[in-house]
Design a protein around this motif. Structure first.
Motif, mmCIF file in Angstrom:
data_model
loop_
_atom_site.group_PDB
_atom_site.id
_atom_site.type_symbol
_atom_site.label_atom_id
_atom_site.label_comp_id
_atom_site.label_asym_id
_atom_site.label_seq_id
_atom_site.Cartn_x
_atom_site.Cartn_y
_atom_site.Cartn_z
ATOM 1 N N VAL A 211 0.848 -1.187 0.000
ATOM 2 C CA VAL A 211 0.000 0.000 0.000
ATOM 3 C C VAL A 211 0.892 1.248 0.000
ATOM 4 O O VAL A 211 0.647 2.217 -0.721
ATOM 5 N N ALA A 212 1.955 1.198 0.823
ATOM 6 C CA ALA A 212 2.754 2.399 1.078
ATOM 7 C C ALA A 212 3.494 2.881 -0.174
ATOM 8 O O ALA A 212 3.424 4.069 -0.529
ATOM 9 N N VAL A 213 4.194 1.978 -0.854
ATOM 10 C CA VAL A 213 5.055 2.446 -1.953
ATOM 11 C C VAL A 213 4.222 2.966 -3.138
ATOM 12 O O VAL A 213 4.514 4.053 -3.661
ATOM 13 N N PRO A 214 3.137 2.272 -3.539
ATOM 14 C CA PRO A 214 2.289 2.879 -4.580
ATOM 15 C C PRO A 214 1.708 4.235 -4.156
ATOM 16 O O PRO A 214 1.577 5.142 -4.976
ATOM 17 N N ALA A 215 1.380 4.389 -2.860
ATOM 18 C CA ALA A 215 0.850 5.683 -2.401
ATOM 19 C C ALA A 215 1.931 6.770 -2.487
ATOM 20 O O ALA A 215 1.649 7.913 -2.877
ATOM 21 N N LEU A 216 3.163 6.421 -2.148
ATOM 22 C CA LEU A 216 4.250 7.403 -2.269
ATOM 23 C C LEU A 216 4.464 7.766 -3.741
ATOM 24 O O LEU A 216 4.736 8.930 -4.074
ATOM 25 N N ALA A 217 4.323 6.768 -4.622
ATOM 26 C CA ALA A 217 4.496 7.040 -6.057
ATOM 27 C C ALA A 217 3.412 7.998 -6.552
ATOM 28 O O ALA A 217 3.690 8.922 -7.333
ATOM 29 N N ARG A 218 2.180 7.816 -6.075
ATOM 30 C CA ARG A 218 1.097 8.736 -6.496
ATOM 31 C C ARG A 218 1.389 10.158 -6.001
ATOM 32 O O ARG A 218 1.166 11.135 -6.714
ATOM 33 N N ALA A 219 1.935 10.246 -4.789
ATOM 34 C CA ALA A 219 2.265 11.580 -4.265
ATOM 35 C C ALA A 219 3.406 12.204 -5.070
ATOM 36 O O ALA A 219 3.419 13.417 -5.316
ATOM 37 N N ALA A 220 4.352 11.372 -5.486
ATOM 38 C CA ALA A 220 5.459 11.887 -6.299
ATOM 39 C C ALA A 220 4.937 12.447 -7.621
ATOM 40 O O ALA A 220 5.362 13.512 -8.084
ATOM 41 N N VAL A 221 3.969 11.738 -8.211
ATOM 42 C CA VAL A 221 3.367 12.217 -9.467
ATOM 43 C C VAL A 221 2.630 13.532 -9.215
ATOM 44 O O VAL A 221 2.757 14.504 -9.979
ATOM 45 N N ARG A 222 1.883 13.565 -8.126
ATOM 46 C CA ARG A 222 1.171 14.811 -7.758
ATOM 47 C C ARG A 222 2.149 15.981 -7.665
ATOM 48 O O ARG A 222 1.846 17.104 -8.063
ATOM 49 N N ASP A 223 3.371 15.694 -7.169
ATOM 50 C CA ASP A 223 4.364 16.763 -6.976
ATOM 51 C C ASP A 223 5.292 16.945 -8.171
ATOM 52 O O ASP A 223 6.352 17.565 -8.046
ATOM 53 N N GLY A 224 4.936 16.349 -9.319
ATOM 54 C CA GLY A 224 5.647 16.703 -10.537
ATOM 55 C C GLY A 224 6.436 15.603 -11.217
ATOM 56 O O GLY A 224 6.959 15.816 -12.320
ATOM 57 N N VAL A 225 6.566 14.421 -10.599
ATOM 58 C CA VAL A 225 7.313 13.339 -11.254
ATOM 59 C C VAL A 225 6.510 12.796 -12.435
ATOM 60 O O VAL A 225 5.306 12.574 -12.322
ATOM 61 N N THR A 226 7.175 12.591 -13.562
ATOM 62 C CA THR A 226 6.564 11.876 -14.683
ATOM 63 C C THR A 226 6.910 10.405 -14.511
ATOM 64 O O THR A 226 8.077 10.031 -14.574
#
Ligand SMILES: Cc1cc2nc3c(=O)[nH]c(=O)nc-3n(C[C@H](O)[C@H](O)[C@H](O)COP(=O)(O)OP(=O)(O)OC[C@H]3O[C@@H](n4cnc5c(N)ncnc54)[C@H](O)[C@@H]3O)c2cc1C
Length: 450
Positions: free
Chosen positions: A169-184
């Protein structure tokens, strides 16, 4: 929303797609905990960042682990980074605006033999030097902590500030937050090779085209050695299969994570336990196992019964006998042939796990598994990561070899890797994590953790 109860399968649909940008400031290879947090940090500091994952975010080790976020028992060289990681984890749910299943429930190493106590006692000065709340518990304190297993343990090494999270759960959620903050972020997008121009990194060649970038971070987990070898860089990395089981919900005997020399267990958010046989793993022998065996001898000697050798690495694994070591960047690479490394769990070990947990806690009744899986753990000879710039390939930073305890320390590894790539001060002494410690002629490093 109910949480998933284990890692995604290779049939999980991709969540992150779209066209690739032509250029970036930083490209990160690998969507595990190290790559996700490196990319997030690079983007949060204002850099155009692309994160490329050949399969699914956290499809490999970063969802298959036990979820322990452990300071206790680490090699002293890792402790400054781990103390930072512990702090970062506490901040992550708010930063990610997500429930990561994070709980501060503590780690207990349970004492069965006098030698265990002596080893744990010898580690206490490291805890004190880094301001940890680690203690040696008495038998009575241990019995009060773990309600069950009476009379089994003579005490414990205990760190109350250690935590656990639900990795899948944690790592996919961090990835979504990274995308929200500008990561492609792109899934199903293998990086086949580095693009090198004038002796420097100029970008990456992916299965979907090139991206120009002066800085690349390789956080490829068990695939990093294969990737580097194709560029003439030796990383003495071997990977072992570890089997894990998740029980059906059972009565609560302890809310944290604990292990003795037979069984490791931790409470999960769904009311079950994640179980594994302590220290047991399978090494499937391939060309790298033969090539690097000598460097791993001290580790094998320290735990001679922990490793079961298997004659041949399965097809398309990073160290398979038929896995190509070189390939043309315009052709399919080994990374595309194995989108998600999803080893089958060892059935014999599953029986051992059920028996050992039932032996320890007969009062819990029959042990029924709702899921079982395995993961391929990438390890270095001294069980320390490599976090370094690669001499001879300016622009490339490697963050890999997290050696079976990288989920907990991952956010700090990612932060440091990003800062190294961006030529910023990493904030820690990284000498222990240099790639050159494995250079020809260097002394064979030995593991120094518990
Ligand atoms: C069974 C098990 C139990 C564990 N228990 C714990 C624990 O309790 N606590 C703890 O701290 N650690 C634990 N670990 C270790 C921890 O899971 C790992 O150290 C950590 O997840 C490694 O993270 P990573 O990002 O380096 O690698 P990974 O999570 O393996 O991610 C690497 C990613 O890179 C991708 N990739 C590779 N090559 C390419 C390429 N060329 N192009 C694009 N993508 C690529 C892969 O597909 C993969 O998704 C455990 C591991 C296992 C398997």
């Amino acid at each position: 929303m109910t949480m998933p109860d284990g890692p995604p399968t290779d049939r999980a649909p991709a969540s992150h797609g779209g066209p690739l940008p032509a250029a970036a400031d930083v490209v990160v290879i690998g969507g595990g905990i190290a790559g996700v947090t490196a990319a997030w940090h690079a983007a949060a500091t204002g850099h155009r960042t692309v994160l490329l994952e050949k399969g699914r975010v956290a499809g490999e080790q970063s969802s298959r682990n036990w979820g322990w976020i452990r300071q206790q028992g680490r090699d002293p060289a890792e402790l400054p980074l781990m103390v930072e990681a512990n702090r970062l984890w506490r901040e992550l749910p708010a930063r990610a605006e997500a429930n990561l299943g994070l709980h501060r429930t503590g780690t207990a190493y349970l004492i069965r033999k006098p030698a265990d106590r002596a080893r744990y006692k010898a580690w206490m000065p490291h805890a004190e030097a880094h301001g940890l709340d680690t203690r040696l518990l008495t038998r009575a304190e241990t019995e009060a902590l773990i309600r069950g297993g009476a009379g089994r343990w003579d005490g414990a090494l205990w760190t109350a500030s250690d935590m656990r999270a639900e990795p899948w759960v944690a790592v996919p959620a961090l990835a979504r937050a990274a995308v929200r903050d500008g990561v492609t972020l792109r899934e199903s997008c293998a990086v086949r090779a580095l693009d090198i121009a004038g002796g420097k990194v100029a970008g990456v060649v992916t299965e979907a085209g090139r991206i120009a970038a002066p800085r690349v971070i390789l956080a490829g987990g068990a695939w990093s050695g294969l990737f580097l070898r194709a560029h003439g860089v030796t990383l003495p990395q071997l990977s072992v299969r570890a089997t894990v089981a998740a029980t059906e919900p059972m009565a609560e005997i302890f809310d944290g994570q604990a292990a003795d020399d037979r069984i490791a267990f931790r409470r999960r958010a769904d009311g079950g336990y994640t179980l594994a046989a302590s220290g047991d793993h399978d090494l499937f022998v391939g060309p790298d196992a033969v090539r690097h065996l000598r460097a791993f001898l001290p580790q094998l000697a320290a735990d001679p019964l922990g490793t079961t050798f298997r004659p041949a690495a399965p097809r398309d694994w990073p160290d398979g006998w038929s896995t190509p070591r070189r390939w043309a960047p315009d052709r399919e690479s080994p990374f595309e042939r194995m989108r998600v490394l999803d080893p089958s769990p060892n059935p014999r070990r599953l029986k051992i796990i059920a028996r050992r947990f039932a032996d320890a806690f007969p009062e819990l009744g029959p042990v029924r598994f709702r899921r079982a899986w395995a993961g391929l753990i990438d390890t270095m000879p001294d069980l320390l990561p490599v976090i370094d710039r690669v001499a001879g390939l300016p622009g490339l930073v490697v963050a890999t070899g997290l050696s079976g305890h990288g989920f907990g320390i991952g956010p700090a590894v990612g932060r440091v890797a990003a800062d190294l790539a961006l030529d910023r001060a990493p904030g820690h002494d990284l000498a222990a994590f240099r790639l050159s410690r494995f250079a020809a002629g260097a002394p064979t490093p030995s593991p120094a953790h518990l």
